[in-house]
Design an enzyme around this catalytic site. Structure first.
Site, short mmCIF file in Angstrom:
data_model
loop_
_atom_site.label_atom_id
_atom_site.label_comp_id
_atom_site.label_asym_id
_atom_site.label_seq_id
_atom_site.Cartn_x
_atom_site.Cartn_y
_atom_site.Cartn_z
N ASN A 136 -46.44 28.72 -35.74
CA ASN A 136 -47.89 29.01 -36.16
C ASN A 136 -48.55 30.01 -35.16
O ASN A 136 -49.27 30.53 -35.89
CB ASN A 136 -48.45 27.76 -36.21
CG ASN A 136 -50.16 27.55 -36.28
OD1 ASN A 136 -50.61 27.75 -37.14
ND2 ASN A 136 -50.76 27.54 -35.09
N LYS A 151 -45.71 39.04 -41.66
CA LYS A 151 -45.72 37.78 -42.27
C LYS A 151 -44.78 37.90 -43.28
O LYS A 151 -44.22 36.64 -44.02
CB LYS A 151 -47.27 37.49 -42.65
CG LYS A 151 -48.23 37.04 -41.39
CD LYS A 151 -47.74 36.05 -40.79
CE LYS A 151 -48.60 35.53 -39.91
NZ LYS A 151 -48.66 34.27 -39.24
N VAL A 164 -59.43 31.67 -43.96
CA VAL A 164 -60.24 30.61 -43.40
C VAL A 164 -61.62 31.17 -42.88
O VAL A 164 -61.75 32.14 -42.55
CB VAL A 164 -59.61 29.93 -42.09
CG1 VAL A 164 -60.57 28.86 -41.73
CG2 VAL A 164 -58.48 29.47 -42.36
N ASP A 173 -48.73 26.95 -26.24
CA ASP A 173 -49.65 28.18 -26.27
C ASP A 173 -49.67 28.96 -24.99
O ASP A 173 -49.06 28.63 -24.07
CB ASP A 173 -51.29 27.42 -26.56
CG ASP A 173 -51.85 28.45 -27.57
OD1 ASP A 173 -52.23 29.61 -27.06
OD2 ASP A 173 -52.23 28.13 -28.82
N TYR A 206 -49.67 43.11 -39.46
CA TYR A 206 -49.78 41.71 -39.68
C TYR A 206 -48.99 41.35 -41.20
O TYR A 206 -48.30 40.46 -41.24
CB TYR A 206 -51.22 41.43 -39.93
CG TYR A 206 -51.47 40.08 -40.09
CD1 TYR A 206 -51.30 38.97 -39.14
CD2 TYR A 206 -52.17 39.45 -41.32
CE1 TYR A 206 -51.63 37.73 -39.48
CE2 TYR A 206 -52.27 38.17 -41.59
CZ TYR A 206 -52.06 37.25 -40.72
OH TYR A 206 -52.32 36.10 -40.79
N1 LIG Z 1 -57.41 32.10 -40.05
C1 LIG Z 1 -56.77 32.53 -41.37
O1 LIG Z 1 -57.67 32.92 -42.04
C2 LIG Z 1 -55.54 32.61 -41.55
C3 LIG Z 1 -55.23 33.04 -42.82
C4 LIG Z 1 -53.89 33.23 -43.19
C5 LIG Z 1 -52.78 32.91 -42.17
N2 LIG Z 1 -53.23 32.54 -40.86
C6 LIG Z 1 -52.19 32.00 -39.82
O2 LIG Z 1 -52.40 30.60 -39.37
C7 LIG Z 1 -51.88 30.70 -38.13
C8 LIG Z 1 -52.89 30.21 -37.04
O3 LIG Z 1 -54.01 31.07 -37.12
P1 LIG Z 1 -55.34 30.26 -36.52
O4 LIG Z 1 -56.39 31.05 -37.59
O5 LIG Z 1 -55.31 29.31 -36.19
O6 LIG Z 1 -55.55 31.47 -35.26
P2 LIG Z 1 -56.15 31.27 -33.76
O7 LIG Z 1 -56.41 32.43 -33.22
O8 LIG Z 1 -57.06 30.18 -34.01
O9 LIG Z 1 -54.88 30.20 -33.31
C9 LIG Z 1 -53.55 31.25 -32.78
C10 LIG Z 1 -53.02 30.46 -31.41
O10 LIG Z 1 -52.00 31.37 -31.32
C11 LIG Z 1 -51.78 31.42 -29.88
N3 LIG Z 1 -51.01 32.73 -29.60
C12 LIG Z 1 -51.31 33.76 -29.86
N4 LIG Z 1 -50.42 34.72 -29.38
C13 LIG Z 1 -49.60 33.94 -28.68
C14 LIG Z 1 -48.44 34.45 -27.75
N5 LIG Z 1 -48.08 35.62 -27.48
N6 LIG Z 1 -47.75 33.13 -27.26
C15 LIG Z 1 -48.17 31.99 -27.43
N7 LIG Z 1 -49.27 31.59 -28.25
C16 LIG Z 1 -50.03 32.62 -28.95
C17 LIG Z 1 -53.23 31.75 -29.76
O11 LIG Z 1 -53.63 31.58 -28.25
C18 LIG Z 1 -53.85 30.70 -30.44
O12 LIG Z 1 -54.34 29.70 -29.88
C19 LIG Z 1 -51.36 32.01 -37.74
O13 LIG Z 1 -49.98 32.25 -38.09
C20 LIG Z 1 -52.16 33.09 -38.79
O14 LIG Z 1 -51.43 34.29 -39.06
C21 LIG Z 1 -54.41 32.39 -40.71
#
Ligand SMILES: NC(=O)c1ccc[n+]([C@@H]2O[C@H](COP(=O)([O-])OP(=O)(O)OC[C@H]3O[C@@H](n4cnc5c(N)ncnc54)[C@H](O)[C@@H]3O)[C@@H](O)[C@H]2O)c1
Length: 266
Positions: A97, A182, A210, A43, A178
Site C-alpha cells: 500500500n 501503478k 480520496v 512505514d 505514478y
Molecule cells: N489518496 C488517494 O486519492 C489515492 C488514490 C488512488 C490510489 N491511492 C493509493 O493508496 C495508497 C495509500 O495512499 P494514501 O492516500 O493512504 O497515502 P498516504 O501518503 O496517506 O500514505 C502512504 C504511506 O506510505 C508511506 N511511505 C511512502 N514512502 C515510503 C517508503 N519509501 N517506505 C515506507 N513507507 C513509505 C508513507 O509514510 C505513508 O504513511 C497508495 O498506494 C496510493 O497510491 C491513493
C-alpha cells in the site's frame, strides 16, 4: 458450508501492511484488526507508525507490531522477512500500500512532461513497483502453507490515462511515473497470481481519488466526472480489503477491482 462470518474471520492470521501509518493503511489496518487479524504495520521512521500500532492494538485487543523501513532501500527491505519470521513465524496477507506520491514539492515530480525528472521517476518505480515485487518475492515462502493473499494497491491512473483538464488552475498534477508504476503493479498482480497459485492468491485494487481538501475547482470537476457524485473516503476501501484478505475471496486471484465510484465505467 461455512457461514459468512466464518469466512471473514481472520483470527490467528497475520497481515503486513506497507504504508500502515498512512490514511488508507490505517483504515484498512483497523478493518483487519476488527476481524481479529494480527498486524505488522510497516512505514518510514519519519511516520507515526509506532503510535498508530499502539492505538490499534489497544482498540481491537490484537497484536500489532510496527516496523520502520524505508522501502526505497533494497538492503532495508531485506530485513522485513527475518523480522516477520522471528515475530510471527508466518504471514497470511501482504498489502503493498505504501507509495511514492505525497511528494508534491519535489522538483521534477508535478511538472510538465519535459521537466519531469528521470531520477525522481526511478525513485517512484523503486518504491511503488520494485519494492512491492521484492516483498512478494521475499515473503511468499512464509505465506505458502496458509493460503496467503497479496493485495496490491493501485489507482485509476494505473488503468486509465489522466484527464489533465481536472488540474487546470491548481498546483496539482499527475506525473507519468505514478501511473506508470501503478499500471505495472496491476500487471505484476496477474504475474504473481499465476506463478504463486494455488497456494497464494494475488489481487489488486485500483482506487479513485480520496477527498483531502484539494483545490475546490479540482474537486468540483472530479465529482462531476464521477457517477457516484463524490470523491472517495478511506472507509470505501476497507470492505474490499477484508474481502480479498479473507476466505470470502478464496477462489479469486489475478483480478483488479476498481473502487472508484464508477469513474472507469464510462
Ligand atoms: N489518496 C488517494 O486519492 C489515492 C488514490 C488512488 C490510489 N491511492 C493509493 O493508496 C495508497 C495509500 O495512499 P494514501 O492516500 O493512504 O497515502 P498516504 O501518503 O496517506 O500514505 C502512504 C504511506 O506510505 C508511506 N511511505 C511512502 N514512502 C515510503 C517508503 N519509501 N517506505 C515506507 N513507507 C513509505 C508513507 O509514510 C505513508 O504513511 C497508495 O498506494 C496510493 O497510491 C491513493
Amino acid at each position: 458450508m461455512k457461514t459468512l462470518a466464518e469466512l471473514a474471520d481472520l483470527s490467528g492470521r497475520v497481515a503486513l501492511i506497507t504504508g500502515g501509518a498512512g490514511h488508507i493503511g490505517r483504515a484498512v489496518a483497523n478493518g483487519l484488526a476488527e476481524l481479529k487479524c494480527k498486524l505488522c504495520l510497516l512505514d518510514t521512521a519519519h511516520s507515526d507508525v509506532v503510535a498508530v500500532s499502539r492505538k490499534l492494538a489497544a482498540r481491537w485487543n490484537t497484536e500489532v507490531v510496527s516496523l520502520e523501513v524505508d522501502l526505497e532501500s533494497e538492503d532495508l527491505r531485506a530485513t522485513v522477512r527475518p523480522f516477520v519470521e522471528e515475530r510471527f513465524s508466518r504471514l497470511d496477507v501482504l498489502i503493498n500500500n505504501a507509495a511514492f506520491y505525497s511528494v508534491e514539492k519535489l522538483e521534477g515530480w508535478v511538472a510538465p512532461l519535459e521537466e519531469q525528472s528521470l531520477a525522481v521517476m526511478r525513485r517512484c518505480i523503486e518504491v511503488n513497483l520494485i519494492a512491492s515485487f521484492h516483498l512478494a518475492q521475499s515473503l511468499s515462502p512464509l505465506m505458502r502453507n496458509h493460503g496467503g493473499s497479496i493485495i496490491n494497491v493501485s489507482s485509476i491512473y494505473g488503468v486509465l490515462g489522466p484527464d489533465m483538464s481536472l488540474y487546470g488552475g491548481t498546483e496539482m498534477g499527475n506525473p507519468a511515473a505514478y501511473g506508470l508504476s501503478k499500471g505495472g503493479l496491476v500487471q505484476m498482480t496477474r504475474w504473481l497470481a499465476t506463478m504463486l497459485a494455488p497456494q497464494i492468491r494475488a489481487n489488486s485494487i485500483s482506487l479513485g481519488g480520496v477527498y483531502r481538501n484539494q483545490a475546490e475547482a479540482f474537486v468540483d470537476r472530479y465529482v462531476a466526472r464521477t457517477p457516484m457524485k463524490r470523491m472517495a473516503t478511506e472507509e470505501d476501501f476497507i470492505g474490499a480489503v477484508a474481502y480479498l484478505a479473507s476466505d470470502l475471496s478464496a477462489y479469486v486471484t489475478g483480478q483488479n477491482l476498481m473502487i472508484d465510484g464508477g469513474w472507469s465505467a464510462w
